[in-house]
Design an enzyme around this catalytic site. Structure first.
Site, PDB file in Angstrom:
ATOM      1  N   ASP A   1      51.301 -17.601 -38.804  1.00  0.00           N
ATOM      2  CA  ASP A   1      52.732 -17.793 -39.033  1.00  0.00           C
ATOM      3  C   ASP A   1      53.118 -18.742 -40.171  1.00  0.00           C
ATOM      4  O   ASP A   1      53.949 -18.413 -40.997  1.00  0.00           O
ATOM      5  CB  ASP A   1      53.403 -18.303 -37.746  1.00  0.00           C
TER       6      ASP A   1
ATOM      7  N   GLU B   1      44.921 -23.146 -27.505  1.00  0.00           N
ATOM      8  CA  GLU B   1      45.375 -22.170 -28.495  1.00  0.00           C
ATOM      9  C   GLU B   1      44.684 -22.426 -29.837  1.00  0.00           C
ATOM     10  O   GLU B   1      44.220 -21.509 -30.493  1.00  0.00           O
ATOM     11  CB  GLU B   1      46.904 -22.267 -28.640  1.00  0.00           C
TER      12      GLU B   1
HETATM   13  C1  9YW Z   1      54.879 -17.255 -32.409  1.00  0.00           C
HETATM   14  C2  9YW Z   1      50.337 -15.026 -29.555  1.00  0.00           C
HETATM   15  C3  9YW Z   1      50.759 -15.249 -31.001  1.00  0.00           C
HETATM   16  C4  9YW Z   1      49.670 -14.823 -31.988  1.00  0.00           C
HETATM   17  C5  9YW Z   1      49.990 -15.291 -33.407  1.00  0.00           C
HETATM   18  C6  9YW Z   1      50.309 -16.764 -33.392  1.00  0.00           C
HETATM   19  C7  9YW Z   1      51.456 -17.039 -32.438  1.00  0.00           C
HETATM   20  C8  9YW Z   1      53.751 -16.386 -31.993  1.00  0.00           C
HETATM   21  O1  9YW Z   1      51.080 -16.620 -31.136  1.00  0.00           O
HETATM   22  O2  9YW Z   1      52.632 -16.413 -32.866  1.00  0.00           O
HETATM   23  O3  9YW Z   1      55.965 -17.208 -31.823  1.00  0.00           O
HETATM   24  O4  9YW Z   1      54.717 -18.044 -33.305  1.00  0.00           O
HETATM   25  O5  9YW Z   1      50.561 -17.248 -34.666  1.00  0.00           O
HETATM   26  O6  9YW Z   1      48.904 -14.996 -34.246  1.00  0.00           O
HETATM   27  O7  9YW Z   1      49.502 -13.449 -31.954  1.00  0.00           O
HETATM   28  O8  9YW Z   1      49.147 -15.685 -29.276  1.00  0.00           O
END
Ligand code: 9YW
Length: 418
Positions: free
Chosen positions: A162, A391
């Site tokens: 992100d 995480e």
């Molecule tokens: C967010 C779920 C997700 C991952 C992404 C990570 C994060 C969601 O969490 O994004 O709202 O920021 O960056 O890679 O799929 O684990």
């Protein structure tokens, strides 16, 4: 501490919602696309039937145009922002309107290889070949309009990384005017200092509103987006997905799917070469709107080893990781320590992510870089011994960060221990 294998299985079960798995309760209460594919691989270690269901649920929500959305909002939950009312994609089961790394082809082949019940596996894999193929076709149609062999992401959330430093430059061109007022939820579950900033959230939301105004029409979004980035990690996952789907399709007698995916994979590996940086000893992102490489050495250009890149490139990447490893206690940091913007605790700007470690270890092993692959696996297992199934982790001191009892961390640990 309980046996790590038992602990990993208990995390996967705790987050299991029957037909899909949440990344972790509280912070992420829905189904995420690439998380689900890793989850299925983890589940296959103790419950084959459940592993296939995870993939089937994901593909049951594929869009008519072939896209597989990044989030499926199976239930109502105010704990996450932005929810379905912001996305407004107009589906019966609500989803987001963008996609995520295409891990499905890789996961499908892995599930099939691990299966003990081959008759069931062949039947369920066959049913997924066409949907995964359609997703790949969607990528090359809608995200590679110039037929370069590489696809662009149009939102940082698509990369799954992100707030990577990779996006700082291209993101500066995304405006923030006219965004609706909003309240973040993530910072109520996790330390704001370990999450993206408000300036980044404003831009994430500007893009969502911009695409929403275009009716989520994938024939328009790529060209209409001020953010078009060719991420080597994202592409390498897709290329590997195509190669794996091609092999499995060949084995199961789906020869047209096999041929098309083999061609995409071959073309993709060749095209990746243009993203190589001799200076950084890894691949870099390309800003498609300016045609220039982005000077930012992130994990995206390292996890590209998951594609079948030339052995000398994998060897160079191994040396790059070794140089980072001299300055961190745990590998692989999500951004190079040479970069003054490196931040050991802020999400994708420095911390270690075990799911990325898994992709790198698989890629390095296939390239014959066994020693580094093993080092990465050891480091990952040390992290969960010390800090549990977090995480992400601080690469300098191993502090657990973000959500806890995290599904994909547990899933890849089962692979590390196998
Ligand atoms: C967010 C779920 C997700 C991952 C992404 C990570 C994060 C969601 O969490 O994004 O709202 O920021 O960056 O890679 O799929 O684990």
């Amino acid at each position: 501490m309980t046996d790590p294998r038992d602990h990993a299985i208990s995390v996967l079960k705790e987050n299991d919602r029957g037909t899909y798995t949440v990344p972790t309760k509280g912070l992420y209460p829905f189904q995420w696309n690439w998380d689900s594919c890793f989850t299925a691989i983890g589940q296959a270690h103790f419950d084959e039937d459940r592993a296939w269901t995870e993939m089937e649920t994901l593909f049951a929500h594929q869009w008519d145009d072939g896209m597989v959305p990044h989030i499926i909002f199976h239930v109502h939950d105010d704990g996450y922002f932005p929810g379905p009312d912001v996305w407004q994609t107009g589906r019966a089961v609500r989803t987001s309107g963008i996609t995520q790394p295409a891990v499905a082809g890789f996961a499908l082949k892995r599930l099939f290889a691990m299966s003990k019940d081959k008759a069931m596996a062949a039947r369920r894999a066959r049913a997924l070949l066409e949907p995964i193929h359609r997703w790949h076709q969607w990528f090359y149609t809608c995200r590679d309009p110039g037929a370069e062999g590489l696809v662009a992401i149009i939102h940082p959330w698509e990369a799954g990384r992100d707030n990577s430093i990779d996006w700082d430059e291209p993101f500066a061109r995304v405006p923030t005017d006219g965004i609706d007022p909003y309240v973040r939820r993530d910072t109520q579950h996790a330390d704001p200092a370990h999450r993206p900033t408000k300036e980044q959230y404003d831009r994430y939301l500007w893009l969502v509103q911009h695409f929403r105004a275009l009716g989520w029409d994938n024939n328009k979004l790529h060209d209409a987006s001020p953010f078009q980035v060719v991420d080597p990690g994202f592409n390498a996952i897709l290329i590997r997905g195509c190669a794996d789907l091609s092999e499995l399709a060949g084995e199961l007698g789906a020869h047209q799917i096999a041929a098309a995916n083999r061609d995409w994979a071959q073309k993709g590996v060749g095209a990746l070469e243009a993203l190589w940086s001799e200076k950084h000893g890894q691949y870099l992102c390309l800003d498609r709107t300016t045609g220039t490489l982005i000077d930012s050495a992130s994990i995206g250009g390292i996890m590209a080893v998951i594609a079948n890149i030339p052995a000398y490139r994998a060897a160079a990447i191994t040396r790059t990781i070794a140089s980072e490893a001299e300055r961190t206690r745990y590998v692989v940091p999500s951004h190079s320590l040479d970069d003054p913007r490196f931040d050991a605790k802020r999400y994708w700007r420095g911390p270690v992510w075990l799911v990325v470690n898994y992709l790198i270890a698989v890629g390095l092993k296939a390239a014959g870089e066994d020693a580094m692959a093993e080092k990465i696996v050891r480091s990952s297992l040390e992290l969960i011994e010390k800090s549990g199934f977090a995480e992400y982790y601080d690469p300098l001191d191993g502090e657990p960060l973000g959500g806890r009892t995290f599904t994909w961390t547990a899933a890849v640990v089962l692979e590390f221990l196998a």
